[in-house]
Design a protein around this motif. Structure first.
Motif, PDB file in Angstrom:
ATOM      1  N   TRP A  11       0.801  -1.157  -0.012  1.00 58.50           N
ATOM      2  CA  TRP A  11      -0.140   0.070   0.058  1.00 58.50           C
ATOM      3  C   TRP A  11       1.051   1.297   0.089  1.00 58.50           C
ATOM      4  CZ3 TRP A  11      -3.876   1.213   4.729  1.00 58.50           C
ATOM      5  CH2 TRP A  11      -4.521   2.266   4.345  1.00 58.50           C
ATOM      6  N   VAL A  12       0.836   1.863  -1.073  1.00 56.08           N
ATOM      7  CA  VAL A  12       1.621   3.146  -1.145  1.00 56.08           C
ATOM      8  C   VAL A  12       0.830   4.311  -0.527  1.00 56.08           C
ATOM      9  CG1 VAL A  12       3.011   4.726  -2.674  1.00 56.08           C
ATOM     10  CG2 VAL A  12       2.869   2.264  -3.343  1.00 56.08           C
ATOM     11  N   HIS A  13       1.137   4.756   0.697  1.00 57.42           N
ATOM     12  CA  HIS A  13       0.204   5.602   1.479  1.00 57.42           C
ATOM     13  C   HIS A  13       0.602   6.975   0.900  1.00 57.42           C
ATOM     14  CE1 HIS A  13      -1.514   7.496   4.858  1.00 57.42           C
ATOM     15  NE2 HIS A  13      -2.469   6.195   4.749  1.00 57.42           N
ATOM     16  N   PRO A  14      -0.341   7.689   0.489  1.00 61.03           N
ATOM     17  CA  PRO A  14       0.032   8.962   0.011  1.00 61.03           C
ATOM     18  C   PRO A  14       0.414  10.165   1.009  1.00 61.03           C
ATOM     19  CG  PRO A  14      -2.441   8.763   0.097  1.00 61.03           C
ATOM     20  CD  PRO A  14      -1.883   7.238   0.515  1.00 61.03           C
TER      21      PRO A  14
ATOM     22  N   VAL B 119       3.420   0.556   2.830  1.00 59.99           N
ATOM     23  CA  VAL B 119       2.960  -0.103   3.960  1.00 59.99           C
ATOM     24  C   VAL B 119       2.991  -1.521   3.330  1.00 59.99           C
ATOM     25  CG1 VAL B 119       1.209  -0.254   5.586  1.00 59.99           C
ATOM     26  CG2 VAL B 119       1.619   1.869   4.506  1.00 59.99           C
ATOM     27  N   MET B 120       3.535  -2.383   4.229  1.00 55.14           N
ATOM     28  CA  MET B 120       3.650  -3.858   3.920  1.00 55.14           C
ATOM     29  C   MET B 120       2.438  -4.552   4.399  1.00 55.14           C
ATOM     30  SD  MET B 120       6.482  -3.789   2.458  1.00 55.14           S
ATOM     31  CE  MET B 120       7.488  -5.331   2.341  1.00 55.14           C
ATOM     32  N   PRO B 121       2.428  -5.601   3.599  1.00 52.10           N
ATOM     33  CA  PRO B 121       1.122  -6.544   3.728  1.00 52.10           C
ATOM     34  C   PRO B 121       0.808  -6.805   5.316  1.00 52.10           C
ATOM     35  CG  PRO B 121       2.550  -7.862   2.621  1.00 52.10           C
ATOM     36  CD  PRO B 121       3.128  -6.243   2.693  1.00 52.10           C
ATOM     37  N   GLY B 122       1.915  -7.137   6.223  1.00 52.58           N
ATOM     38  CA  GLY B 122       1.663  -7.562   7.411  1.00 52.58           C
ATOM     39  C   GLY B 122       1.124  -6.522   8.160  1.00 52.58           C
TER      40      GLY B 122
END
Ligand code: C2E
Ligand code: MG
Ligand code: MG
Length: 284
Positions: A64-67, A73-76
């Motif tokens: 997740w590329v948090h703006p 952000v990694m999947p964990g």
């Protein structure tokens, strides 16, 4: 609200299960919004056959590329909550679509490597899971032989007949199935003989200590012997040293995935590093 953005955000990406109910609800909304805003991306990590020196498959790993944060952000930090809340269905659809689209592009470019994607138990439990997967494949005209599903061990051992039948049908068309994280759960091993799978991924935890511990080597060797004895392929995950590879080679393992070989990377980097070798492979 500023306080929430600041302090709350930092907490939001700590383990999902520790979140307060209100933070959890907010993160669910954030995940759905992130899907709408197309804030997810896939990274790819090669699974390498060390005999040929070539990548045989790329595992797609969601980020997740948090703006607001800019970083990944990694999947964990969000997949467990997505699974718990059901957002994983929509997220899984995005992953499936993106993997199918990418697989088709790779096939057209002559990149003869499968793309392998992770499927949560929650996804597999949906009555329409296979319909949605087939829809994604049809939409992108994905060659089935370009795709592989990674089901984690706990799901693999306890699949209802309906799902087993669907997996068998997909395999008949060329899609491959791998049992992921093998050796981490308490499996009903007797059921393994009936599973429609091609390959087993030996979990990192089983190989972590094999260089220093004779007992770890014994356990790992027995597990690999079991999988080979069933006629299934083995890939070992989480390989971090040449010494591990050397030991596992003696046990007959040729396929490896791990930071020692390569970290997950974006598609352009992956194709730059592993795309060409596959073209060479094709022209042989
Ligand atoms: P997984 O399926 O076991 O994926 C492999 C994870 O191990 C990845 O973490 C990868 O970066 C990490 N890894 C690979 N080599 C090494 C190594 O040598 N050392 C160490 N310490 N780690 C290594 P990542 O990307 O953070 O993914 C974590 C988990 O999140 C995955 O575990 C998978 O269960 C889940 N996940 C990732 N993408 C998806 C997705 O698209 N859908 C679903 N349902 N789950 C996903
Ligand atoms: Mg996996
Ligand atoms: Mg996992």
């Amino acid at each position: 609200h500023a306080k929430r953005e600041g302090r709350g955000r930092a907490e939001m990406f700590s383990p999902a299960l520790a979140l307060e109910a209100s933070d959890r609800a907010e993160m669910e909304r954030d995940l759905m919004l992130a899907l709408e805003r197309n804030e997810f991306m896939l990274e790819f990590q090669p699974q390498v056959d060390v005999v040929s020196g070539r990548a045989v498959a790329a595992e797609a790993l969601v980020r997740w590329v948090h703006p607001g944060r800019g970083d990944m952000v990694m999947p964990g930090a969000f997949v467990p909550l997505a699974e718990e809340s059901g957002v994983i269905i929509a997220l899984g659809d995005w992953v499936m679509g993106h993997v199918c689209e990418t697989a088709t592009q790779w096939a057209r470019r002559g990149v003869a490597q499968r793309l392998t994607m992770n499927i949560s138990s929650r996804e597999l439990a949906q009555a329409d899971f296979f319909m949605r997967l087939r829809h994604a494949m049809a939409t992108h005209k994905t060659p089935p032989a370009m795709l592989e599903l990674e089901l984690n061990e706990s799901i693999g051992m306890d699949l209802p007949t309906r799902v087993l039948g669907q997996l068998r049908a997909l395999r008949g068309e060329g899609v491959r199935v791998t049992i992921d994280e093998f050796g981490t759960g308490y499996s009903n091993l007797s059921r393994m003989k009936d599973l429609p799978v091609d390959r087993v991924k030996i979990d990192r935890s089983l190989v972590r200590d094999i260089v220093s511990s004779a007992e770890a080597r014994t356990i790992c060797g027995a597990v690999i012997g079991l999988v080979h004895g069933l006629g299934l392929e083995v890939v070992v995950a989480g390989v971090e040293s040449q010494a591990q590879i050397d030991l596992l080679r003696v046990l007959g393992v040729t396929q490896f995935q791990g930071f020692y070989l390569a970290r997950p990377m974006n598609e352009a980097d992956y194709l730059g590093r592993y795309g060409r070798q596959a073209v060479a492979l094709r022209s042989v």
